[in-house]
Design an enzyme around this catalytic site. Structure first.
Site, mmCIF file in Angstrom:
data_model
loop_
_atom_site.group_PDB
_atom_site.id
_atom_site.type_symbol
_atom_site.label_atom_id
_atom_site.label_comp_id
_atom_site.label_asym_id
_atom_site.label_seq_id
_atom_site.Cartn_x
_atom_site.Cartn_y
_atom_site.Cartn_z
ATOM 1 N N HIS C 62 -8.707 -15.854 2.038
ATOM 2 C CA HIS C 62 -8.766 -16.139 0.745
ATOM 3 C C HIS C 62 -10.476 -16.087 0.264
ATOM 4 O O HIS C 62 -11.195 -16.734 0.856
ATOM 5 C CB HIS C 62 -8.711 -17.670 0.327
ATOM 6 C CG HIS C 62 -7.132 -18.064 0.469
ATOM 7 N ND1 HIS C 62 -6.067 -17.545 -0.610
ATOM 8 C CD2 HIS C 62 -6.632 -18.284 1.407
ATOM 9 C CE1 HIS C 62 -5.008 -18.051 -0.197
ATOM 10 N NE2 HIS C 62 -5.047 -18.576 0.881
ATOM 11 N N ARG C 64 -11.707 -15.716 -2.846
ATOM 12 C CA ARG C 64 -12.154 -16.950 -4.065
ATOM 13 C C ARG C 64 -12.592 -15.902 -5.287
ATOM 14 O O ARG C 64 -12.944 -16.615 -6.415
ATOM 15 C CB ARG C 64 -13.040 -17.772 -3.625
ATOM 16 C CG ARG C 64 -12.531 -18.799 -2.346
ATOM 17 C CD ARG C 64 -11.234 -19.674 -3.239
ATOM 18 N NE ARG C 64 -10.707 -20.547 -2.100
ATOM 19 C CZ ARG C 64 -9.489 -20.751 -1.911
ATOM 20 N NH1 ARG C 64 -8.653 -20.143 -2.426
ATOM 21 N NH2 ARG C 64 -9.188 -21.584 -0.869
ATOM 22 N N HIS C 181 5.145 -17.552 1.358
ATOM 23 C CA HIS C 181 4.494 -18.799 1.620
ATOM 24 C C HIS C 181 5.823 -19.667 1.837
ATOM 25 O O HIS C 181 6.245 -20.251 0.535
ATOM 26 C CB HIS C 181 3.513 -18.978 0.609
ATOM 27 C CG HIS C 181 2.953 -20.565 0.694
ATOM 28 N ND1 HIS C 181 1.807 -20.753 0.856
ATOM 29 C CD2 HIS C 181 3.499 -21.761 0.592
ATOM 30 C CE1 HIS C 181 1.332 -22.151 0.880
ATOM 31 N NE2 HIS C 181 2.521 -22.794 0.805
ATOM 32 N N ASN C 280 -2.587 -26.273 3.637
ATOM 33 C CA ASN C 280 -1.220 -26.185 3.565
ATOM 34 C C ASN C 280 -0.898 -24.768 4.165
ATOM 35 O O ASN C 280 -1.426 -23.749 4.242
ATOM 36 C CB ASN C 280 -1.351 -25.797 1.871
ATOM 37 C CG ASN C 280 0.053 -25.385 1.467
ATOM 38 O OD1 ASN C 280 0.996 -24.987 2.482
ATOM 39 N ND2 ASN C 280 0.421 -25.231 0.160
ATOM 40 N N ASP C 307 -5.949 -17.541 7.425
ATOM 41 C CA ASP C 307 -5.880 -18.398 6.130
ATOM 42 C C ASP C 307 -7.005 -18.902 5.819
ATOM 43 O O ASP C 307 -7.141 -20.180 5.260
ATOM 44 C CB ASP C 307 -4.652 -19.518 6.310
ATOM 45 C CG ASP C 307 -4.317 -20.014 4.858
ATOM 46 O OD1 ASP C 307 -4.711 -19.520 3.829
ATOM 47 O OD2 ASP C 307 -3.346 -20.827 4.881
#
Lengths: 211, 302, 432
Positions: C62, C64, C181, C280, C307
């Site tokens: 990620h 962002r 996911h 998560n 992740d």
């Protein structure tokens, strides 16, 4: 939440408090059992005399060792006069001026006789009078419970070194001491035998010891 | 111990000390001067992110009886409702010199987090579905006052165990104090790992009641129905509610407790709530003494 | 980027952990590999005792940007990737706006090229706005300059079985893969951490393993039925491993990844209520961790994916329930894999090269990455010193964020150099 056990905080925190423990050889007996008994008998008579028969007297012992002393005085008065004198206990922990110098202390018992204290002559009873701070706290505690006609103080041993303008009305024994000494009162009810011991002072960081 | 966050942190001696201290302090409520000077000059902040008049006033009264200065800081109408984070609020309280913070928060663990951000003592007054330690302490106090003991008592805790901070705190504390706890609820309202908890589990209230000294009912919120935890309020009440008939199944000496607020007609019938065996108003009175004890033991010393 | 066009001679590196050899890099490709090479014009990189790995590839990052540039940008994330030994990362689609159009994926792809520290391969969203309702324009993203091949609603599960079936079918046209996911949304409403002994004690809403496993089982069956390709993101439970093993044995074209943190950390860390451990899928039990390690070793799980999920400090300095989910991973991944897989004897360095470079490149269809260190191959090389240790200082990380769960831990091994097509992005342990 780590309040200290009451008995430990009063007398038995250090091995030096136990005269049989190693290193405590210097503690010596200044009052033995019979001498304590005679002192209490004399105090009982003085109370009767001073209060003209102790009709309005309530004896309140300050935990821990003031409580059995108050009971013994009540028994002696009853033996002499054939009449029961109300007695109880008055814990002063919540009124101490040194609470913040040590972990929170476990509370002693407060048991006020059913007559209450209003209009009575309350005789506070404790084992040792030292700085006077305990008695100061006891006066405050008493004030929150009611309004006695008069308050008197009975003490087994007065060792001097007052830090407040307080004196005892009844004294078992005046015992001149140095600040480098400690006075330990042993009572059969709590300690298995009666004795007053004089030994070297035990360092207690942060605690003002009213002995 | 610097904080009171979980009853699981209390040893048997510590828990007993709280109860003994509370028993002494209970006398203060009966005196003409209902106040002790012990916490004079100390500041206690009631930081409540959930409405709870009962718990907040109980803590407030306890702190005031110990002569502490009390500041009520409720989330509504404060900087909190303007989006201030818990940490920033904590730092504000810290700057104000709060000696103790009583916190009620909808998030489990909020009291733990707060304890890491302030120097003062933190008292958990209920965090999410985690714990409510002073409730469990006052429950144990009430049991001891009514029955003379906690050790060996057979306590049935009935209701929404899954979402109950009262149940969690009680299971841990009562186990520590030697009581035998049985949780009773429909399986949907039990945590999945409840078999690892130090207690027994039953789905059958009628079978448990005759072997029970204390039955503690937990509030069951009607909105749980929407999430299929049980079909209807009527069915819940029929299977797990304490009514007069079920009350008769209890031994004669058994008492009925409820942490409040009650849902009459759901987990408890009105006549049971008002019966002589109910300790519900005693629990409220005892709450003040127990909270005085907790505040004294955490804030009264060095 | 001062050495971009220079030739480099890496001396004495152990290729994927085997016997030492020299590697000559020239014009962005590996020119020669062998003992005793010499090239007077080349800058010499002493690699005595170092392990040479093909540049690492992350399938799950990620970055962002666009939207949360306060947490990470493509540029800062690419630097963090390089520091961690990566030469290519797949940037997840849950940005703001969501990477669900050719425009957004091209923007991310371009930002990555400009950064020069790491190839940034955008992942396209499966559904518009990650809403799980209608398919995004998968074909347009595939045909864009970014040439998207991996599609994922990561952060959200494509829970509608019909929509998932359609997505799996649709991506067959351009050799795409749907990276799922796996999280049943109804079973995880309000979920905060792994459902079990710890969550029950802490009063945090439970996140049952079955919420992951049920989706994986369903998707494997769907994939098999439509003959497509499925990738399972961040597998976290023992049950998931068993389902994947079963699906693979049936010939289902499924691949799977595991994160470094799921190879090491367990749910009891939540007892601190410190949301640095909130992620998560959630941290699971020691039994799950062991199953994941074994699955990565035996190939049931194909690759490690970080992740990497940067969050600003305020998103973690809060009560657990309101805290953001996710943890940093790029700069610690190789150390964690060494610690959990190599130092435990479960995987050798060739295995690490396969799981952290070759397999993810293959799954993502990145032709220029994950290649062996051999003459003629693109010079994407990571040099790693395994026989050292370092203490994780969040402030010293290249990421803009500091939310690493390894704060203060001593981890083995450090990346000393990373070459991206011959250009050192990290040299002597420093980002270039």
């Amino acid at each position: 939440m780590c309040a200290r056990k009451r008995a430990e905080s009063d007398a038995e925190a250090s091995p030096a408090a136990d005269p049989t423990a190693p290193g405590a050889q210097t503690a010596r007996t200044v009052l033995d059992g019979p001498e304590i008994q005679r002192a209490l008998t004399r105090i009982a008579h003085e109370v009767l005399e001073r209060t003209k028969g102790a009709h309005d007297v309530t004896l309140l012992g300050i935990p821990s060792r003031g409580v059995p002393l108050a009971r013994r005085l009540a028994e002696r008065v009853e033996q002499v006069e054939g009449r029961a004198v109300p007695w109880g206990s008055l814990d002063i922990t919540m009124y101490r001026d040194d609470l913040r110098l040590a972990p929170a202390r476990a509370l002693g018992r407060t048991e006020i006789p059913p007559q209450g204290v209003d209009g009575r002559v309350v005789v506070l009873v404790d084992d040792v009078l030292f700085s006077g701070r305990t008695v100061r706290a006891a006066l405050d505690a008493l004030n929150d419970i009611g309004r006695p006609r008069a308050v008197q103080l009975a003490i087994l041993v007065d060792r001097g070194h007052r830090e407040l303008p307080i004196r005892a009305d009844y004294v078992g024994k005046n015992l001149p001491t140095s600040l480098r000494e400690s006075v330990d009162v042993r009572l059969a009810e709590l300690d298995g035998r009666d004795a007053v011991l004089l030994g070297p002072a035990r360092p207690r960081p942060g605690e003002e010891d009213d002995r | 111990m610097r904080h009171l966050l979980s009853t699981g942190d209390l040893s048997r001696d510590e828990a007993t000390l709280v109860l003994d201290t509370a028993a002494e302090l209970a006398q203060v409520s009966g005196r003409s001067v209902k106040k002790l000077p012990t916490l004079r000059g100390r500041t206690v902040v009631n930081l409540f992110y959930e409405d709870s008049t009962r718990t907040r006033t109980s803590f407030e009264l306890a702190a005031k009886r110990l002569s502490a200065d009390v500041i009520n800081f409720s989330a509504k109408g404060s900087s909190v409702s303007k989006g201030e984070s818990l940490k920033d609020t904590a730092l504000t309280l810290q700057a104000m010199g709060a000696d103790g913070v009583v916190v009620r928060h909808p998030a489990s663990g909020a009291a733990h987090r707060l304890a890491g951000w302030v120097d003062g003592a933190v008292l958990n007054a209920g965090d999410g579905t985690h714990e409510h330690p002073t409730q469990a302490l006052l429950d144990a106090y009430t049991m001891r006052a009514r029955t003379g003991r906690v050790e060996g008592l057979r306590v049935a805790v009935v209701g929404d165990v899954l979402h109950s901070r009262v149940a969690r705190s009680n299971v841990l504390l009562l186990h520590t104090l030697g009581a035998e706890v049985t949780l009773v609820a429909p399986p949907t309202l039990m945590p999945v790992s409840v078999h690892t908890w130090p207690c027994a589990v039953s789905y059958d209230l009628d079978a448990v009641l005759p072997k029970t000294d204390v039955v503690m009912l937990l509030r069951v919120q009607a909105e749980r129905m929407q999430n299929a935890f049980f079909p209807t309020a009527r069915e819940y009440s029929r299977r797990y509610g304490l009514d007069r008939d079920r009350l008769a199944r209890l031994p004669d000496h058994a008492i009925v407790m409820h942490p409040g607020p009650m849902v009459r007609g759901m987990e408890i019938s009105a006549e049971v709530a008002d019966s002589a065996r109910s300790t519900i108003s005693e629990q409220v009175a005892n709450g003040v003494s127990v909270r005085m004890a907790a505040l004294y033991l955490l804030l009264g010393g060095s | 980027m001062t050495h971009s066009s220079a030739a480099h001679l890496i001396r004495g590196a152990r290729l994927t952990g085997r016997d030492p050899a020299d590697i000559l890099i020239r014009d962005g490709v590996i020119a020669e590999v062998g003992p005793g090479l010499s090239a007077p014009d080349a800058r010499v990189v002493e690699a005595d005792g170092l392990i040479a790995l093909p540049g690492l590839v992350d399938l799950h990052t990620h970055l962002r940007e666009p939207g949360r540039e306060d947490a990470e940008t493509v540029a800062s994330g690419a630097r963090a990737a390089a520091a961690g030994g990566y030469t290519a990362v797949h940037a997840m689609a849950n940005t703001d706006p969501v990477a669900d159009t050719a425009g957004v994926v091209e923007q991310v792809w371009r930002l990555g090229r400009e950064s020069g520290h790491c190839d940034v391969q955008p992942v396209g969203a499966v559904t518009r706005g990650l809403a799980g309702e209608r398919l995004a324009e998968l074909g347009a993203m595939a045909e864009s300059a970014a040439a998207v091949r991996v599609f994922s609603d990561d952060g959200m599960c494509v829970s509608d079985p019909l929509l998932m079936r359609r997505a799996l079918e649709y991506v067959k046209a351009f050799d795409g893969v749907v990276a799922q996911h796996a999280q049943d949304p109804r079973l995880t409403e309000g979920a905060q951490m792994n459902e079990g002994v710890v969550s029950d004690r802490l009063g945090l809403a439970g996140w049952p393993a079955v919420a992951e496993e049920a989706i994986i089982a369903r998707d494997c069956l769907l994939t098999e039925h439509v003959g497509s390709r499925l990738h399972v993101c961040h597998v976290s439970t023992k049950g998931s491993v068993q389902i994947l093993r079963w699906a693979k044995s049936r010939g289902c074209d499924v691949t799977a990844e595991v994160t470094p943190h799921h190879l090491l950390l367990t749910d009891d860390l939540a007892e601190s209520y410190d949301p640095i451990y909130k992620v998560n899928p959630p941290l699971r039990t020691a039994e799950d961790v062991q199953a994941l390690r074994e699955a990565l070793a035996d190939g049931t799980i194909d690759c490690v994916a970080t992740d990497h999920a940067p969050h600003p400090a305020e998103a973690k300095e809060t009560e657990w329930a309101t805290a953001a989910m996710g943890m940093l991973g790029l700069e610690t991944a190789l150390s964690i894999v060494q610690h959990t897989m190599v130092d435990t004897g479960l995987l050798d360095w060739a295995g690490v090269a396969e799981r952290m470079s070759a397999a993810p490149a293959r799954i993502g269809r990145l032709s220029g990455h994950g290649r062996p260190i051999a003459p003629g191959e693109p010079a994407n090389v990571t040099l790693y010193e395994a026989d050292t240790a370092w203490e994780v200082d969040p402030a010293a990380l290249a990421s803009k964020s500091a939310n690493t769960p390894y704060r203060g831990m001593r981890l083995p091994g450090r990346v000393t150099a990373t070459f991206l097509r011959g250009t050192p992005t990290v040299l002597d342990g420093k980002i270039q």
